[in-house]
Design a protein around this motif. Structure first.
Motif, PDB file in Angstrom:
ATOM      1  N   GLY A  42       0.048  -1.214  -0.443  1.00 47.76           N
ATOM      2  CA  GLY A  42      -0.067   0.095   0.037  1.00 47.76           C
ATOM      3  C   GLY A  42       1.190   0.749  -0.021  1.00 47.76           C
ATOM      4  O   GLY A  42       0.339   2.081  -0.796  1.00 47.76           O
ATOM      5  N   PHE A  43       1.890   0.999   0.715  1.00 49.95           N
ATOM      6  CA  PHE A  43       2.286   2.352   1.054  1.00 49.95           C
ATOM      7  C   PHE A  43       3.559   2.486  -0.861  1.00 49.95           C
ATOM      8  O   PHE A  43       3.762   3.057  -0.855  1.00 49.95           O
ATOM      9  CB  PHE A  43       3.939   2.357   2.400  1.00 49.95           C
ATOM     10  CG  PHE A  43       3.361   2.271   3.519  1.00 49.95           C
ATOM     11  CD1 PHE A  43       2.005   2.917   3.619  1.00 49.95           C
ATOM     12  CD2 PHE A  43       4.009   1.458   4.516  1.00 49.95           C
ATOM     13  CE1 PHE A  43       1.420   2.392   4.969  1.00 49.95           C
ATOM     14  CE2 PHE A  43       3.695   0.978   5.176  1.00 49.95           C
ATOM     15  CZ  PHE A  43       2.050   1.394   5.751  1.00 49.95           C
ATOM     16  N   ALA A  44       4.078   1.659  -1.081  1.00 52.49           N
ATOM     17  CA  ALA A  44       5.052   1.313  -2.527  1.00 52.49           C
ATOM     18  C   ALA A  44       3.713   1.674  -3.352  1.00 52.49           C
ATOM     19  O   ALA A  44       4.221   2.669  -3.914  1.00 52.49           O
ATOM     20  CB  ALA A  44       5.357  -0.154  -2.385  1.00 52.49           C
ATOM     21  N   ALA A  45       2.519   1.258  -3.588  1.00 54.43           N
ATOM     22  CA  ALA A  45       1.350   2.008  -4.589  1.00 54.43           C
ATOM     23  C   ALA A  45       1.396   3.674  -4.604  1.00 54.43           C
ATOM     24  O   ALA A  45       0.785   4.183  -5.408  1.00 54.43           O
ATOM     25  CB  ALA A  45       0.729   1.098  -4.268  1.00 54.43           C
ATOM     26  N   PHE A  46       1.085   4.038  -3.253  1.00 56.64           N
ATOM     27  CA  PHE A  46       0.933   5.814  -2.866  1.00 56.64           C
ATOM     28  C   PHE A  46       2.152   6.363  -3.631  1.00 56.64           C
ATOM     29  O   PHE A  46       2.540   7.195  -4.529  1.00 56.64           O
ATOM     30  CB  PHE A  46       1.005   5.397  -1.979  1.00 56.64           C
ATOM     31  CG  PHE A  46       0.091   7.084  -1.384  1.00 56.64           C
ATOM     32  CD1 PHE A  46      -0.799   7.423  -1.398  1.00 56.64           C
ATOM     33  CD2 PHE A  46       1.690   7.683  -1.001  1.00 56.64           C
ATOM     34  CE1 PHE A  46      -1.270   8.474  -1.043  1.00 56.64           C
ATOM     35  CE2 PHE A  46       1.356   8.834  -0.648  1.00 56.64           C
ATOM     36  CZ  PHE A  46       0.461   9.803  -1.392  1.00 56.64           C
ATOM     37  N   GLY A  47       3.443   5.678  -3.296  1.00 59.68           N
ATOM     38  CA  GLY A  47       4.485   6.502  -3.724  1.00 59.68           C
ATOM     39  C   GLY A  47       4.607   6.578  -5.604  1.00 59.68           C
ATOM     40  O   GLY A  47       4.805   7.329  -5.596  1.00 59.68           O
ATOM     41  N   GLU A  48       4.133   5.715  -5.909  1.00 58.56           N
ATOM     42  CA  GLU A  48       4.507   4.950  -7.621  1.00 58.56           C
ATOM     43  C   GLU A  48       3.410   5.650  -7.860  1.00 58.56           C
ATOM     44  O   GLU A  48       3.069   5.090  -9.346  1.00 58.56           O
ATOM     45  CB  GLU A  48       4.886   3.580  -7.729  1.00 58.56           C
ATOM     46  CG  GLU A  48       6.209   3.389  -7.251  1.00 58.56           C
ATOM     47  CD  GLU A  48       5.973   1.799  -7.111  1.00 58.56           C
ATOM     48  OE1 GLU A  48       5.246   0.916  -6.772  1.00 58.56           O
ATOM     49  OE2 GLU A  48       7.710   1.541  -6.059  1.00 58.56           O
ATOM     50  N   LYS A  49       2.928   5.695  -7.429  1.00 56.50           N
ATOM     51  CA  LYS A  49       0.706   6.331  -7.417  1.00 56.50           C
ATOM     52  C   LYS A  49       0.515   5.535  -8.926  1.00 56.50           C
ATOM     53  O   LYS A  49      -0.037   5.468 -10.304  1.00 56.50           O
ATOM     54  CB  LYS A  49       1.232   7.957  -8.654  1.00 56.50           C
ATOM     55  CG  LYS A  49       1.331   9.022  -8.022  1.00 56.50           C
ATOM     56  CD  LYS A  49       2.000  10.202  -8.936  1.00 56.50           C
ATOM     57  CE  LYS A  49       3.052  11.604  -8.340  1.00 56.50           C
ATOM     58  NZ  LYS A  49       2.600  12.331  -8.621  1.00 56.50           N
ATOM     59  N   ARG A  50       0.445   4.536  -8.506  1.00 59.56           N
ATOM     60  CA  ARG A  50      -0.502   3.085  -8.952  1.00 59.56           C
ATOM     61  C   ARG A  50      -1.574   2.471  -8.023  1.00 59.56           C
ATOM     62  O   ARG A  50      -1.748   2.406  -7.102  1.00 59.56           O
ATOM     63  CB  ARG A  50       0.221   2.444  -9.923  1.00 59.56           C
ATOM     64  CG  ARG A  50       1.231   1.651  -8.369  1.00 59.56           C
ATOM     65  CD  ARG A  50       1.698   0.291  -8.627  1.00 59.56           C
ATOM     66  NE  ARG A  50       3.109   0.137  -8.027  1.00 59.56           N
ATOM     67  CZ  ARG A  50       3.076  -0.534  -6.737  1.00 59.56           C
ATOM     68  NH1 ARG A  50       1.404  -1.673  -7.038  1.00 59.56           N
ATOM     69  NH2 ARG A  50       3.686  -1.624  -5.983  1.00 59.56           N
ATOM     70  N   ASN A  51      -2.371   1.448  -8.620  1.00 53.69           N
ATOM     71  CA  ASN A  51      -3.334   1.077  -7.734  1.00 53.69           C
ATOM     72  C   ASN A  51      -2.874  -0.136  -7.247  1.00 53.69           C
ATOM     73  O   ASN A  51      -1.957  -0.818  -7.634  1.00 53.69           O
ATOM     74  CB  ASN A  51      -5.093   0.768  -8.532  1.00 53.69           C
ATOM     75  CG  ASN A  51      -5.389   1.242  -9.406  1.00 53.69           C
ATOM     76  OD1 ASN A  51      -5.233   2.249  -8.690  1.00 53.69           O
ATOM     77  ND2 ASN A  51      -5.919   1.199  -9.902  1.00 53.69           N
ATOM     78  N   PRO A  52      -2.833  -0.428  -5.582  1.00 50.88           N
ATOM     79  CA  PRO A  52      -1.780  -1.717  -4.968  1.00 50.88           C
ATOM     80  C   PRO A  52      -2.631  -3.014  -5.568  1.00 50.88           C
ATOM     81  O   PRO A  52      -3.876  -3.334  -5.915  1.00 50.88           O
ATOM     82  CB  PRO A  52      -2.751  -0.849  -3.359  1.00 50.88           C
ATOM     83  CG  PRO A  52      -3.440  -0.500  -3.694  1.00 50.88           C
ATOM     84  CD  PRO A  52      -3.872   0.095  -4.904  1.00 50.88           C
ATOM     85  N   VAL A  53      -1.974  -4.102  -5.742  1.00 52.79           N
ATOM     86  CA  VAL A  53      -2.480  -5.522  -5.895  1.00 52.79           C
ATOM     87  C   VAL A  53      -2.203  -6.091  -4.077  1.00 52.79           C
ATOM     88  O   VAL A  53      -0.819  -6.488  -4.038  1.00 52.79           O
ATOM     89  CB  VAL A  53      -1.606  -6.261  -6.469  1.00 52.79           C
ATOM     90  CG1 VAL A  53      -1.754  -7.405  -6.940  1.00 52.79           C
ATOM     91  CG2 VAL A  53      -1.667  -5.026  -7.936  1.00 52.79           C
ATOM     92  N   TYR A  54      -3.230  -6.041  -3.355  1.00 53.73           N
ATOM     93  CA  TYR A  54      -2.961  -7.145  -1.712  1.00 53.73           C
ATOM     94  C   TYR A  54      -3.163  -8.853  -2.091  1.00 53.73           C
ATOM     95  O   TYR A  54      -3.821  -9.275  -3.252  1.00 53.73           O
ATOM     96  CB  TYR A  54      -4.135  -5.984  -1.675  1.00 53.73           C
ATOM     97  CG  TYR A  54      -4.046  -4.675  -0.943  1.00 53.73           C
ATOM     98  CD1 TYR A  54      -2.619  -4.689  -0.491  1.00 53.73           C
ATOM     99  CD2 TYR A  54      -5.111  -3.866  -1.202  1.00 53.73           C
ATOM    100  CE1 TYR A  54      -2.556  -2.999  -0.271  1.00 53.73           C
ATOM    101  CE2 TYR A  54      -4.235  -2.490  -0.755  1.00 53.73           C
ATOM    102  CZ  TYR A  54      -3.796  -2.050  -0.533  1.00 53.73           C
ATOM    103  OH  TYR A  54      -3.572  -0.903  -0.466  1.00 53.73           O
ATOM    104  N   GLN A  55      -2.031  -9.133  -1.498  1.00 58.03           N
ATOM    105  CA  GLN A  55      -2.391 -10.379  -1.375  1.00 58.03           C
ATOM    106  C   GLN A  55      -2.891 -10.798  -0.358  1.00 58.03           C
ATOM    107  O   GLN A  55      -3.399 -12.207  -0.194  1.00 58.03           O
ATOM    108  CB  GLN A  55      -0.544 -10.989  -1.968  1.00 58.03           C
ATOM    109  CG  GLN A  55       0.010 -10.537  -2.643  1.00 58.03           C
ATOM    110  CD  GLN A  55      -0.492 -11.171  -4.123  1.00 58.03           C
ATOM    111  OE1 GLN A  55      -1.181 -11.622  -4.039  1.00 58.03           O
ATOM    112  NE2 GLN A  55      -0.561 -10.079  -5.847  1.00 58.03           N
ATOM    113  N   GLY A  56      -3.296 -10.392   0.725  1.00 57.92           N
ATOM    114  CA  GLY A  56      -3.348 -10.992   1.745  1.00 57.92           C
ATOM    115  C   GLY A  56      -2.843 -11.539   3.206  1.00 57.92           C
ATOM    116  O   GLY A  56      -2.774 -12.486   3.791  1.00 57.92           O
ATOM    117  N   LYS A  57      -1.502 -10.992   2.506  1.00 56.06           N
ATOM    118  CA  LYS A  57      -0.278 -11.440   3.531  1.00 56.06           C
ATOM    119  C   LYS A  57       0.253 -10.579   4.099  1.00 56.06           C
ATOM    120  O   LYS A  57      -0.101  -9.162   3.822  1.00 56.06           O
ATOM    121  CB  LYS A  57       0.627 -11.880   2.483  1.00 56.06           C
ATOM    122  CG  LYS A  57       0.528 -12.443   1.454  1.00 56.06           C
ATOM    123  CD  LYS A  57       0.924 -13.847   0.980  1.00 56.06           C
ATOM    124  CE  LYS A  57       0.669 -14.542   0.262  1.00 56.06           C
ATOM    125  NZ  LYS A  57       1.660 -15.436  -1.147  1.00 56.06           N
TER     126      LYS A  57
END
Length: 258
Positions: A243-258
């Motif tokens: 989530g933090f990386a996606a925010f910084g990279e201005k993209r949608n996060p890809v969550y894995q439930g981990k």
């Protein structure tokens, strides 16, 4: 007649499909509903569910007065104390959120099922109530516990003691439902909300839900400590890092439930 489960992305749509009986639960449908909710809870690829009834007349009229209640009463009068929880749904320890799409009457056990959901959306023709005192019994699947938590005590008392239902407008006014939506879009709107929740970090959604519900039985200090425990648990996850990386990279996060 059935309990239908449709899977859409990470969302399960569970439909009580017995419209000819206002989606009341007979013994077969009662057991099937519990199985459906348990399967949703156990499936790691399903994050959120929508519960509704078939047709546009009733969400559910609760227990079938011709079959389920007489069968249950005969066991009780014989000295047994079987559980009364609509296939386990109203007492099942759940970790995932369920949205009720109340498309018509939600009465007695139908109201208790809606109360067991985390978010309630209603159609304009919805009526909601706990009618059990009219039959010389009381709500036994969470109604006397959850309704006073959802609405002011005096209103809950009046609804439960009289057994009289309220309409959708009154349910919205007292905060029993989140929104009133057009009948023709109720299910799609509920699904859109479920998909929005499912797009969030699934571990965070579970933790937030748990913290909210657990806080109700704790002092404020204990509830804050409990919240912090859940907060630390999710901050440690790979999903949080994503989530933090996606925010910084201005993209949608890809969550894995981990």
């Amino acid at each position: 007649m059935s309990i239908d489960i449709d899977r859409i992305d990470h969302v399960a749509v569970i439909t009580i499909n017995r419209p000819e009986a206002r989606n009341a639960l007979d013994p077969v449908h009662n057991a099937a509903l519990g199985t459906a909710v348990a399967e949703f809870e156990a499936d790691p690829n399903l994050y959120v569910a929508v519960l509704t009834g078939a047709g546009n007349v009733a969400f559910s009229a609760g227990a079938d007065l011709k079959t389920l209640l007489p069968e249950y009463q005969s066991k009780v009068r014989a000295g047994e104390s079987p559980m009364w929880n609509f296939g386990g749904f109203t007492t099942l320890e759940r970790a995932k959120p369920i949205i009720a799409a109340i498309n018509g009457h939600a009465l007695a056990g139908g109201c208790e099922m809606a109360l067991a959901c985390d978010i309630r959306l209603a159609s304009p023709n919805a009526t909601i109530g706990l009618a059990e005192t009219k039959w010389a019994i009381i709500p036994g699947a969470g109604g006397t516990v959850r309704l006073p938590q959802a609405v002011p005590l005096g209103i809950a008392m009046e609804m439960i003691l009289t057994g009289n239902p309220i309409d959708a407008a009154e349910a919205l006014r007292i905060g029993l439902v989140n929104r009133i939506l057009p009948s023709e879009t109720l299910l799609s709107d509920a699904l859109a909300l479920a998909l929005a929740i499912a797009s969030r970090g699934p571990l965070a959604v579970k933790a937030a839900r748990a913290s909210i519900l657990e806080s109700r039985s704790l002092t404020e200090r204990a509830a804050m400590e409990n919240e912090f425990k859940h907060f630390l648990e999710v901050v440690r996850t790979d999903d949080a890092a994503e989530g933090f990386a996606a925010f910084g990279e201005k993209r949608n996060p890809v969550y894995q439930g981990k």
